[in-house]
Design a protein around this motif. Structure first.
Motif, mmCIF file in Angstrom:
data_model
loop_
_atom_site.group_PDB
_atom_site.id
_atom_site.type_symbol
_atom_site.label_atom_id
_atom_site.label_comp_id
_atom_site.label_asym_id
_atom_site.label_seq_id
_atom_site.Cartn_x
_atom_site.Cartn_y
_atom_site.Cartn_z
ATOM 1 N N ALA A 194 -21.224 -41.829 -42.303
ATOM 2 C CA ALA A 194 -20.382 -41.132 -41.319
ATOM 3 C C ALA A 194 -21.162 -39.964 -40.705
ATOM 4 N N ASN A 195 -21.893 -39.233 -41.546
ATOM 5 C CA ASN A 195 -22.682 -38.109 -41.023
ATOM 6 C C ASN A 195 -23.752 -38.604 -40.057
ATOM 7 N N ALA A 196 -24.326 -39.757 -40.354
ATOM 8 C CA ALA A 196 -25.360 -40.313 -39.476
ATOM 9 C C ALA A 196 -24.762 -40.745 -38.146
ATOM 10 N N ALA A 197 -23.621 -41.427 -38.204
ATOM 11 C CA ALA A 197 -23.003 -41.922 -36.963
ATOM 12 C C ALA A 197 -22.619 -40.759 -36.052
ATOM 13 N N VAL A 198 -22.078 -39.723 -36.667
ATOM 14 C CA VAL A 198 -21.669 -38.553 -35.890
ATOM 15 C C VAL A 198 -22.906 -37.862 -35.300
ATOM 16 N N SER A 199 -23.948 -37.780 -36.087
ATOM 17 C CA SER A 199 -25.180 -37.147 -35.622
ATOM 18 C C SER A 199 -25.746 -37.899 -34.413
ATOM 19 N N LEU A 200 -25.638 -39.213 -34.441
ATOM 20 C CA LEU A 200 -26.179 -40.031 -33.347
ATOM 21 C C LEU A 200 -25.163 -40.222 -32.224
ATOM 22 N N LYS A 201 -23.986 -39.633 -32.400
ATOM 23 C CA LYS A 201 -22.888 -39.769 -31.421
ATOM 24 C C LYS A 201 -22.603 -41.241 -31.126
ATOM 25 N N THR A 202 -22.466 -41.997 -32.181
ATOM 26 C CA THR A 202 -22.244 -43.422 -31.997
ATOM 27 C C THR A 202 -21.173 -43.904 -32.972
ATOM 28 N N SER A 203 -20.904 -45.200 -32.932
ATOM 29 C CA SER A 203 -19.868 -45.751 -33.821
ATOM 30 C C SER A 203 -20.514 -46.212 -35.126
ATOM 31 N N LEU A 204 -19.668 -46.492 -36.103
ATOM 32 C CA LEU A 204 -20.168 -47.007 -37.383
ATOM 33 C C LEU A 204 -20.781 -48.395 -37.184
ATOM 34 N N LYS A 205 -20.202 -49.147 -36.284
ATOM 35 C CA LYS A 205 -20.662 -50.526 -36.057
ATOM 36 C C LYS A 205 -22.049 -50.564 -35.401
ATOM 37 N N GLU A 206 -22.214 -49.649 -34.430
ATOM 38 C CA GLU A 206 -23.452 -49.645 -33.649
ATOM 39 C C GLU A 206 -24.697 -49.510 -34.529
ATOM 40 N N ILE A 207 -24.604 -48.678 -35.577
ATOM 41 C CA ILE A 207 -25.804 -48.444 -36.400
ATOM 42 C C ILE A 207 -25.813 -49.302 -37.671
ATOM 43 N N THR A 208 -24.932 -50.274 -37.728
ATOM 44 C CA THR A 208 -24.969 -51.199 -38.877
ATOM 45 C C THR A 208 -25.071 -52.629 -38.323
ATOM 46 N N ALA A 209 -23.929 -53.234 -38.064
ATOM 47 C CA ALA A 209 -23.965 -54.590 -37.483
ATOM 48 C C ALA A 209 -24.835 -54.599 -36.219
ATOM 49 N N GLY A 210 -24.683 -53.576 -35.397
ATOM 50 C CA GLY A 210 -25.390 -53.510 -34.118
ATOM 51 C C GLY A 210 -26.892 -53.328 -34.261
ATOM 52 N N ALA A 211 -27.335 -52.903 -35.446
ATOM 53 C CA ALA A 211 -28.775 -52.707 -35.649
ATOM 54 C C ALA A 211 -29.375 -53.809 -36.517
ATOM 55 N N GLY A 212 -28.551 -54.753 -36.924
ATOM 56 C CA GLY A 212 -29.084 -55.880 -37.706
ATOM 57 C C GLY A 212 -29.045 -55.684 -39.212
ATOM 58 N N VAL A 213 -28.224 -54.723 -39.679
ATOM 59 C CA VAL A 213 -28.110 -54.484 -41.127
ATOM 60 C C VAL A 213 -27.432 -55.690 -41.788
ATOM 61 N N ASP A 214 -27.904 -56.056 -42.960
ATOM 62 C CA ASP A 214 -27.319 -57.205 -43.667
ATOM 63 C C ASP A 214 -26.262 -56.789 -44.685
ATOM 64 N N VAL A 215 -26.574 -55.759 -45.461
ATOM 65 C CA VAL A 215 -25.651 -55.326 -46.515
ATOM 66 C C VAL A 215 -25.561 -53.802 -46.476
ATOM 67 N N LEU A 216 -24.340 -53.297 -46.652
ATOM 68 C CA LEU A 216 -24.126 -51.856 -46.538
ATOM 69 C C LEU A 216 -23.295 -51.343 -47.711
ATOM 70 N N SER A 217 -23.724 -50.208 -48.285
ATOM 71 C CA SER A 217 -22.821 -49.440 -49.152
ATOM 72 C C SER A 217 -22.207 -48.383 -48.246
ATOM 73 N N PHE A 218 -20.917 -48.512 -47.981
ATOM 74 C CA PHE A 218 -20.253 -47.557 -47.076
ATOM 75 C C PHE A 218 -19.542 -46.512 -47.926
#
Ligand SMILES: Cc1ncc(COP(=O)(O)O)c(C=O)c1O
Length: 342
Positions: free
Chosen positions: A176-200
């Protein structure tokens, strides 16, 4: 002693909206182990935020999320590549090696971030039976050094991983801190970046406890329910984790809390950097501040405001802001540091 200090975002209490969510969930009997309506709604919300066709699984804590998520996608003769500073490498008491059997190939990085060029030299032994077989690149977002991968950096790692038959895992204890820092959504920096597995992560952002293991390709998580149970992370009263995720994601609480803690870290970093004998060692991109404080003052400061020394060699300390850090907390602390560090 001050009521709040800067040792860890885990030292903070629970966000009042979480307490309210837990209280509201505490009504009557529901099916255990996730068969309850709270869990159905929380999974639905997470799918809304991260993508429809994903597998969402709640666990108790961050170490469990990392270890079990990685166990689901590896075999014991494979290897997991991470930054030397990664939580999986430094702060999980060898749990990853113990539960997966995998070797951890840890790469030194100045800022907590991995780059593809650093990983290439580790791939020469692929296909050779004498060597562990690299299978996963694991990164932390935000990193343990308070820095944040841009979407482009993450995508480059994901592309590199996929080109080499590897997977990309993200330890998102502070996603959440990363998404806010990048002014983007949670999806954009995970699914949108090609991440396979995430600990949220939820705990560091105001939850009492609870994290979600997300597989962006459902097939990767096909056996996870067995791995989670065998790994002792199937919460029987799951509704209380689910209710918290619902509170986190239904009313932008994740964003409000992370925005606040990031802003407090910015303020803390900027005030500390005005003190002549203190040097920040990393850019403040999320909710952590890293600074070198002359060794002779550290204990005196810790007595009043406990915090962790991150690198003993250079007397670098880590200071974390939380959802409940106030501007007054920062003013009082900085004043104390200014008076102490001469
Ligand atoms: C980057 C990171 N990952 C994961 C965790 C989760 O750890 P825990 O098992 O204590 O919930 C932490 C907690 O400090 C962390 O900083």
């Amino acid at each position: 002693m001050p009521k709040r200090s800067f040792a860890s975002d885990n030292n903070a209490g629970i966000h009042p909206e979480m307490i309210e969510a837990i209280r509201a969930a505490n009504d009557g009997h529901v099916l255990a182990y996730g068969g309850d309506p709270f869990t159905a709604r929380a999974v639905e919300l997470i799918q809304k935020h991260f993508g429809r066709d994903i597998s969402v699984n709640f666990v108790f804590g961050g170490t469990g999320a990392n270890v079990l998520g990685l166990k689901a996608i590896t075999k014991s003769y494979e290897a997991i590549i991470c930054a030397e500073t990664a939580h999986v490498n430094t702060d999980e008491c060898g749990a990853l090696g113990n539960f997966t059997g995998c070797a951890l190939l840890a790469i030194p990085t100045p800022d907590g971030k991995l780059r593809a060029e650093q990983i290439k030299p580790l791939l020469h032994g692929i296909g050779v039976e004498h060597h562990v077989q690299p299978r996963v690149i694991s990164v932390s977002q935000a990193t343990e050094m308070g820095t944040v991968y841009t979407k482009k950096e993450l995508k480059a790692l994901a592309d590199f991983a996929h080109d080499h038959n590897l997977l990309l895992h993200v330890d998102g204890a502070r996603l959440a801190n990363a998404a806010v820092s990048l002014k983007t959504s949670l999806k954009e920096i995970t699914a949108g970046a090609g991440v396979d597995v995430l600990s949220f992560g939820g705990t560091k952002n105001g939850m009492m406890y609870g994290e979600a293991v997300i597989f962006f390709d459902k097939n990767l998580g096909a056996d996870f329910k067995f791995i989670r149970k065998q790994g002792m992370h199937l919460p029987s009263k799951m509704r209380y984790i689910s209710a918290q995720f619902e509170a986190l994601l239904s009313s932008e609480l994740w964003r409000r809390s992370a925005e606040h803690s990031n802003r407090m870290a910015q303020m803390l970093g900027s005030e500390l950097s005005k003190i002549p004998r203190i040097q920040l060692t990393q850019p403040v991109e999320a909710n952590g501040v890293f600074a070198v404080i002359p060794r002779e003052y550290v204990q005196q400061l810790q007595k009043k405001y406990f915090f962790y020394v991150w690198d003993e060699e250079i007397s670098e300390v880590r200071l974390m802001a939380s959802f409940d850090t106030s501007e007054d907390d920062i003013r009082d602390f900085v004043e104390f540091v200014r008076k102490t560090v001469k």
